[in-house]
Motif scaffolding. Sequence first.
Motif, PDB file in Angstrom:
ATOM      1  N   ILE A  99       0.837  -1.211  -0.032  1.00 45.48           N
ATOM      2  CA  ILE A  99      -0.031   0.064  -0.034  1.00 45.48           C
ATOM      3  C   ILE A  99       0.808   1.256   0.132  1.00 45.48           C
ATOM      4  O   ILE A  99       0.854   2.154  -0.897  1.00 45.48           O
ATOM      5  CB  ILE A  99      -0.918   0.108   1.254  1.00 45.48           C
ATOM      6  CG1 ILE A  99      -2.063  -1.253   1.172  1.00 45.48           C
ATOM      7  CG2 ILE A  99      -1.498   1.518   1.250  1.00 45.48           C
ATOM      8  CD1 ILE A  99      -2.908  -1.496   2.466  1.00 45.48           C
ATOM      9  N   ASP A 100       1.736   1.103   1.067  1.00 43.73           N
ATOM     10  CA  ASP A 100       2.803   2.299   1.031  1.00 43.73           C
ATOM     11  C   ASP A 100       3.964   1.887   1.954  1.00 43.73           C
ATOM     12  O   ASP A 100       4.232   0.932   2.101  1.00 43.73           O
ATOM     13  CB  ASP A 100       2.288   3.640   1.452  1.00 43.73           C
ATOM     14  CG  ASP A 100       1.693   3.637   3.118  1.00 43.73           C
ATOM     15  OD1 ASP A 100       2.433   2.914   3.845  1.00 43.73           O
ATOM     16  OD2 ASP A 100       0.651   4.462   3.283  1.00 43.73           O
ATOM     17  N   ARG A 101       4.755   2.631   2.171  1.00 48.34           N
ATOM     18  CA  ARG A 101       6.064   2.203   2.941  1.00 48.34           C
ATOM     19  C   ARG A 101       5.660   1.589   4.284  1.00 48.34           C
ATOM     20  O   ARG A 101       6.658   1.052   5.010  1.00 48.34           O
ATOM     21  CB  ARG A 101       7.206   3.196   3.053  1.00 48.34           C
ATOM     22  CG  ARG A 101       7.009   4.370   3.551  1.00 48.34           C
ATOM     23  CD  ARG A 101       8.062   5.356   3.346  1.00 48.34           C
ATOM     24  NE  ARG A 101       7.554   6.759   4.042  1.00 48.34           N
ATOM     25  CZ  ARG A 101       8.128   7.802   4.045  1.00 48.34           C
ATOM     26  NH1 ARG A 101       9.702   7.614   3.604  1.00 48.34           N
ATOM     27  NH2 ARG A 101       7.889   8.991   4.664  1.00 48.34           N
ATOM     28  N   HIS A 102       4.561   2.082   5.022  1.00 51.26           N
ATOM     29  CA  HIS A 102       4.239   1.495   6.201  1.00 51.26           C
ATOM     30  C   HIS A 102       3.142   0.630   6.440  1.00 51.26           C
ATOM     31  O   HIS A 102       2.515   0.512   7.298  1.00 51.26           O
ATOM     32  CB  HIS A 102       4.029   2.766   6.938  1.00 51.26           C
ATOM     33  CG  HIS A 102       5.299   3.533   7.133  1.00 51.26           C
ATOM     34  ND1 HIS A 102       6.445   3.330   8.067  1.00 51.26           N
ATOM     35  CD2 HIS A 102       5.573   4.873   6.700  1.00 51.26           C
ATOM     36  CE1 HIS A 102       7.436   4.273   7.802  1.00 51.26           C
ATOM     37  NE2 HIS A 102       6.964   5.058   7.179  1.00 51.26           N
ATOM     38  N   ALA A 103       2.739   0.247   5.310  1.00 51.70           N
ATOM     39  CA  ALA A 103       1.464  -0.631   5.058  1.00 51.70           C
ATOM     40  C   ALA A 103       1.380  -1.673   3.858  1.00 51.70           C
ATOM     41  O   ALA A 103       1.817  -1.348   2.975  1.00 51.70           O
ATOM     42  CB  ALA A 103       0.094   0.390   5.003  1.00 51.70           C
ATOM     43  N   SER A 105      -1.193  -4.830   2.280  1.00 49.11           N
ATOM     44  CA  SER A 105      -2.491  -5.304   1.959  1.00 49.11           C
ATOM     45  C   SER A 105      -2.475  -6.802   1.940  1.00 49.11           C
ATOM     46  O   SER A 105      -1.778  -7.310   1.058  1.00 49.11           O
ATOM     47  CB  SER A 105      -3.432  -4.877   0.692  1.00 49.11           C
ATOM     48  OG  SER A 105      -4.386  -5.348   0.681  1.00 49.11           O
ATOM     49  N   ARG A 116      -5.894  -5.105   6.220  1.00 43.40           N
ATOM     50  CA  ARG A 116      -4.716  -3.927   5.861  1.00 43.40           C
ATOM     51  C   ARG A 116      -3.880  -4.187   7.247  1.00 43.40           C
ATOM     52  O   ARG A 116      -4.468  -3.645   8.215  1.00 43.40           O
ATOM     53  CB  ARG A 116      -5.415  -2.625   5.850  1.00 43.40           C
ATOM     54  CG  ARG A 116      -4.431  -1.562   5.528  1.00 43.40           C
ATOM     55  CD  ARG A 116      -5.191  -0.363   5.105  1.00 43.40           C
ATOM     56  NE  ARG A 116      -4.145   0.812   4.973  1.00 43.40           N
ATOM     57  CZ  ARG A 116      -4.525   2.005   4.365  1.00 43.40           C
ATOM     58  NH1 ARG A 116      -5.683   2.212   4.231  1.00 43.40           N
ATOM     59  NH2 ARG A 116      -3.245   2.899   4.162  1.00 43.40           N
ATOM     60  N   ASP A 117      -2.534  -4.185   7.024  1.00 45.78           N
ATOM     61  CA  ASP A 117      -1.584  -4.283   8.007  1.00 45.78           C
ATOM     62  C   ASP A 117      -0.864  -2.781   8.015  1.00 45.78           C
ATOM     63  O   ASP A 117      -0.043  -2.713   7.161  1.00 45.78           O
ATOM     64  CB  ASP A 117      -0.660  -5.378   7.971  1.00 45.78           C
ATOM     65  CG  ASP A 117       0.187  -5.630   9.278  1.00 45.78           C
ATOM     66  OD1 ASP A 117      -0.146  -5.171  10.108  1.00 45.78           O
ATOM     67  OD2 ASP A 117       1.283  -6.269   8.889  1.00 45.78           O
ATOM     68  N   THR A 118      -0.965  -1.986   9.164  1.00 45.72           N
ATOM     69  CA  THR A 118      -0.348  -0.709   9.057  1.00 45.72           C
ATOM     70  C   THR A 118       0.619  -0.347  10.350  1.00 45.72           C
ATOM     71  O   THR A 118       0.788  -1.490  11.039  1.00 45.72           O
ATOM     72  CB  THR A 118      -1.382   0.295   9.214  1.00 45.72           C
ATOM     73  OG1 THR A 118      -2.200   0.052  10.426  1.00 45.72           O
ATOM     74  CG2 THR A 118      -2.436   0.165   8.009  1.00 45.72           C
ATOM     75  N   GLY A 119       1.387   0.528  10.392  1.00 40.59           N
ATOM     76  CA  GLY A 119       2.379   0.856  11.367  1.00 40.59           C
ATOM     77  C   GLY A 119       3.489   0.107  11.153  1.00 40.59           C
ATOM     78  O   GLY A 119       4.142  -0.262  12.088  1.00 40.59           O
ATOM     79  N   THR A 140       8.259  -4.048   2.449  1.00 40.64           N
ATOM     80  CA  THR A 140       7.848  -2.476   2.448  1.00 40.64           C
ATOM     81  C   THR A 140       8.938  -1.610   1.833  1.00 40.64           C
ATOM     82  O   THR A 140      10.202  -1.975   1.872  1.00 40.64           O
ATOM     83  CB  THR A 140       7.372  -1.819   4.014  1.00 40.64           C
ATOM     84  OG1 THR A 140       8.766  -2.256   4.836  1.00 40.64           O
ATOM     85  CG2 THR A 140       6.632  -2.764   4.357  1.00 40.64           C
TER      86      THR A 140
END
Length: 108
Positions: free
Chosen positions: A7-11, A13, A57-60, A91
């Motif tokens: 998704i981005d550098r901190h998340a 999917s 969604r896995d974030t952080g 990531t």
Amino acid sequence: EIRVSVIDRHALSLTFRSSREKDVDRYELLRGTRADGSDLKTIAVVKAEPFYLQFHRDTGLEADTTYCYSVFPIDSAGNKAGSSPLASRKTPAGDWWLVRSYADQCNR
């Protein structure tokens, strides 16, 4: 089978197929950073949705880090079925989406 997308550098999917078992009512999602899965820890327990695919969604997360994932279906009695094979994704480092967006515009 579980698929992991950026998704981005901190998340990241996670997408996985629903269990074929009718009585599965939730899924335990595990994450680690070792390629052999020896450090997997539960990150979420998600309700089973009545669809072919399940999402989370896995974030952080830390940038520039490889994460490994697995998922266990759990039935209404609390019994766990076998886990999925491990899936992993790194990531990205930095503001990768800005570079990609600019490159996409230049190639049109």
